[in-house]
Design a protein around this motif. Structure first.
Motif, PDB file in Angstrom:
ATOM      1  N   SER A 249      19.358  48.139 139.613  1.00 29.91           N
ATOM      2  CA  SER A 249      19.949  46.808 139.440  1.00 29.91           C
ATOM      3  C   SER A 249      19.010  45.701 139.897  1.00 29.91           C
TER       4      SER A 249
ATOM      5  N   GLU B   8      19.886  41.451 134.763  1.00 28.39           N
ATOM      6  CA  GLU B   8      19.581  42.571 133.884  1.00 28.39           C
ATOM      7  C   GLU B   8      20.071  42.299 132.462  1.00 28.39           C
TER       8      GLU B   8
ATOM      9  N   TYR C 228      23.851  42.986 131.044  1.00 28.77           N
ATOM     10  CA  TYR C 228      24.883  42.878 132.081  1.00 28.77           C
ATOM     11  C   TYR C 228      25.293  41.420 132.274  1.00 28.77           C
TER      12      TYR C 228
ATOM     13  N   VAL D 150      26.128  44.373 141.762  1.00 29.96           N
ATOM     14  CA  VAL D 150      26.719  43.350 140.884  1.00 29.96           C
ATOM     15  C   VAL D 150      25.835  42.109 140.844  1.00 29.96           C
TER      16      VAL D 150
ATOM     17  N   ARG E 163      22.607  42.766 138.853  1.00 32.21           N
ATOM     18  CA  ARG E 163      22.813  42.901 137.409  1.00 32.21           C
ATOM     19  C   ARG E 163      22.963  41.562 136.690  1.00 32.21           C
ATOM     20  N   TRP E 164      23.150  40.486 137.456  1.00 30.02           N
ATOM     21  CA  TRP E 164      23.152  39.168 136.823  1.00 30.02           C
ATOM     22  C   TRP E 164      21.858  38.949 136.035  1.00 30.02           C
TER      23      TRP E 164
END
Length: 752
Positions: free
Chosen positions: A496, A441, A444, A435, A438-439
């Motif tokens: 990620s 990516e 996302y 998680v 993915r900030w």
């Protein structure tokens, strides 16, 4: 004479025409206390009490002096310190280090008597950190400042029933010369007498190994020219007006010096490398270093390297750190026995963490408790010196304490419970890592609204901070997942991290992350996925570790795989990394020109509008290196025009960054052609765009180029500002070499 103070007080009160109640109200001294004084029960009240009464009675100077002398005469007059009572313990004679703490204690000692309040300091820290040694050493070396004596009491704070303050006061009063029959039976009166005696004496009191604030508070003088030093495994933060002196382990140099003082210079000089290693294995903990030194001293045939070799095995290290009745384990056990149930479980299970430091959320996971319960447990462990908390929200094991916690875990919890706690921890770490990663990516960003965890990831900054703070932990969890053949999980975590890894290039572990993920993709039989992660691995080898030859080989393997399945995009990225510049190998330059040209063509054909600009910039850089600067300029201008075209697609954020980077490359190309004005214009445009992007290195390079171009046209002050900003940006990005180079250029400007 025994009742002269009481008679004088009564007569002065009557002259002032005050009742006892009125004098009590005016002075703040209780009715009972005034009555006891006038009846002769209390014959020598403290100075502050006498001053309060004199003020309420409005006495002139002569009467004030008379009342004070009567009080002084009524106080017990012990014969002086009793020899052998509460004597300082023997000092080993090889005390080492603690210069800063000793200087602070001397400063406090010199302050004693200069103010109204008595001076006191607490020395706190984990077991074996050297609290008693520091207190006793300081007491001996401050002797000239305390003419009325130095006294020591072991408060036995780790005992199941530490001595009560009243019994300690009795010992101290006897040591101060008070006859046993004159020591009051009431604890409060004992404390009052103790304070009265120290009010006029320049004594140093060492209260060693305190249990808690309640044991210490009655033993602290209210005023006077003396000083009290308290040692405790607890911080004793509840004590008012006390200077705290927390201890940490010795420095590497201090630990080696302590070993030298025990075993002799000749033995240390024979093997300085093993000495440093032995100190490291002892965690620079004074008790452990002393035990190691004593073992060597008692075994003259052993080399330092041989003892260090015995300590290498973590499973046997604590057992080896014992000699005679000294043992590191015994010292830790005394603290562990004081810990409550939930904190004990946290202490044991946190030994499962891969790193020596962790946050409260990890404790909550291994405890299966809420965050507040976990924080309370951790704070209890800090209070007892089994953990430290160098800054808010992070907790740290000393290396040896962690080994002790691991041993307790193995002894006290079944394998099933240990493994369940480990799996909870690792699963949680990898879930949060995905998680957080993915900030960064595209597609996302922020966690989905329904996502819940014990950590708050409400911004890129928070995500980055968590990934870096828990880097050791989630990497070990990733290794564990790979060992368990959880291939999908390994690939998901590594995927990620693709964009985040650019923000933390100097971590030092990206090669391993992408080795694990490319191996996992291969095991899954997914050739496209394997090609993707081999490209990531090539990036880790080339960019992070400078291993361009291995990076090229890895990228060409990815190119081969992508070719087998006809994936143009991954073929393009493979050639992008294969053409990464190797400034140490000029022979590779011709291949790089070919690789980078083909990479840009393939990415454009594949429709990768975000990858194409990066490949084109890499090609332009390679052209400049090959001396084809005019061609590089032509292609760079075309790229900038393409990226400024509103019809060009791709992620707006990525294209914005690409435009800024392309303008920066354009500026550097103009510098190579010595077209300074155009270079300044391009670099200024680039800086304006890049300030809004999360990649500080691109901004740093461009700002440096701007500074150099400004210098060439004589705009010296602007050049200084730009170069200073570039140096700061390189430092923030962790590139000390580039920062130093920019600073050198700044100094050259100053010399001209």
């Amino acid at each position: 004479m025994s009742s002269s103070f009481g008679l004088l007080l009564r007569s002065l009160r009557q002259v002032a025409q005050l009742t006892i109640e009125e004098l009590s109200h005016a002075s703040g001294v209780s009715v009972r206390a005034i009555g006891d004084m006038e009846r002769g029960v209390s014959r020598g009240p403290q100075r502050r009490t006498v001053e309060a009464l004199a003020e309420a009675l409005r006495l002139d100077d002569a009467r004030r002096v008379e009342l004070a002398e009567a009080a002084r005469a009524g106080r017990p007059r012990p014969s002086g310190p009793v020899a052998g009572a509460c004597e300082l313990p023997r000092e080993a004679g090889d005390f080492t280090g603690r210069a800063r703490e000793l200087e602070l204690l001397r400063h406090l000692a010199e302050q004693a008597g200069t103010g109204e309040a008595a001076v006191a300091a607490t020395i706190s820290g984990t077991a074996g950190i050297g609290k008693t040694a520091l207190a006793v050493h300081a007491a001996r070396h401050l002797a000239e400042l305390f003419s009325d004596g130095r006294f020591y009491v072991d408060l036995r704070g780790m005992d199941s029933a530490p001595p009560a303050p009243g019994s300690v006061l009795s010992r101290l009063l006897k040591a101060l010369g008070v006859a046993e029959q004159r020591i009051p039976g009431d604890d409060e009166e004992r404390a009052g007498l103790y304070r009265a005696l120290l009010n006029d004496r320049r004594c140093l009191i060492v209260l060693d190994n305190a249990a808690d604030e309640g044991q210490v508070r009655p033993l602290l003088p209210a005023s006077g020219p003396g000083m009290t030093i308290i040692t405790s495994r607890r911080s004793l933060g509840g004590l008012e007006g006390v200077r705290q002196v927390p201890l940490t382990e010795l420095s590497n140099e201090e630990a080696a010096k302590l070993l030298e003082s025990i075993v002799g210079k000749q033995r240390i000089a024979a093997d300085p490398d093993s000495t440093a290693e032995l100190a490291r294995l002892c965690g620079n903990l004074p008790l452990a270093v002393r035990i190691a030194g004593n073992r060597l001293q008692s075994r003259p045939g052993w080399t330092i390297g041989q003892l260090a070799g015995r300590l290498e095995d973590e499973g046997r290290r604590l057992e080896a750190l014992a000699v005679g009745d000294l043992a590191v384990t015994a010292a830790f056990t005394l603290s562990y026995q004081q810990v409550s149930g939930l904190a004990r479980i946290a202490f044991r299970r946190l030994a499962l963490a891969a790193g020596s430091d962790f946050g409260a959320p990890m404790a909550a996971i291994v405890l299966q408790a809420d965050l507040f319960e976990a924080e309370d447990a951790l704070e209890e462990l800090v209070e007892l010196g089994l953990l430290t908390s160098p800054y808010a929200g992070r907790y740290v094991f000393h290396d040896l304490v962690r080994l002790y916690a691991r041993a307790q875990l193995e002894q006290e919890e079944p394998v099933e419970a240990r493994e369940a706690a480990r799996r909870r921890m690792e699963t949680w770490l990898l879930e949060v890592a995905v998680v957080a990663g993915r900030w960064f990516e595209p597609g996302y960003g922020a966690p989905p609204p329904e996502w819940r965890s014990l950590v708050t990831l409400d911004s890129r900054k928070a995500a980055s901070e968590w990934l870096q703070a828990e880097g050791v932990a989630w990497l070990e969890a990733l290794r564990s997942a790979a060992r368990q053949h959880e291939h999908t999980v390994v690939v998901e975590v590594a995927e990620s991290m693709h964009w985040f890894s650019d923000q933390w290039k100097r971590w030092g572990h990206w090669r391993e992350v992408f080795e694990l993920s490319s191996d996992a993709a291969r095991a899954m039989g997914d050739r496209l996925l394997e090609a993707v992660h081999l490209n990531y691995l090539s990036w880790g080898l080339c960019v992070c570790e400078g291993r361009t030859e291995e990076g090229e080989t890895t990228a060409l393997r990815a190119f081969e795989l992508a070719g087998e399945i006809g994936d143009l995009r991954q073929q393009g990225w493979a050639l992008y990394y294969a053409g990464w510049p190797d400034y140490s190998d000029p022979a590779k330059l011709e291949r790089d020109v070919d690789y980078t040209r083909r990479a840009a063509d393939l990415l454009l054909r594949a429709g990768d509008l975000e990858g194409y600009p990066q490949a084109m910039m890499n090609h332009n850089l390679t052209l400049r290196r090959a001396g084809q600067t005019e061609e590089a300029l032509r292609r760079n201008l075309a790229l900038v025009a393409t990226l400024r075209d509103p019809s060009y697609g791709g992620s707006p954020a990525i294209i914005s960054y690409a435009l800024g980077a392309a303008l920066g490359h354009l500026g550097i190309t103009y510098i190579a052609l010595e077209r300074w004005v155009e270079a300044i214009d391009a670099c200024q445009q680039a800086v304006s765009v890049l300030r809004g992007n999360p990649f500080p290195e691109a901004l740093a390079h461009t700002t440096r180029g701007l500074g150099l171009a400004l210098r060439e046209v004589g705009r010296v002050e602007e050049a200084r500002q730009a170069l200073a900003e570039a140096a700061r940006l390189f430092e923030e990005a962790g590139d000390g070499a580039q920062a130093a180079d920019v600073v050198k250029k700044l100094e050259e400007i100053g010399e001209n």
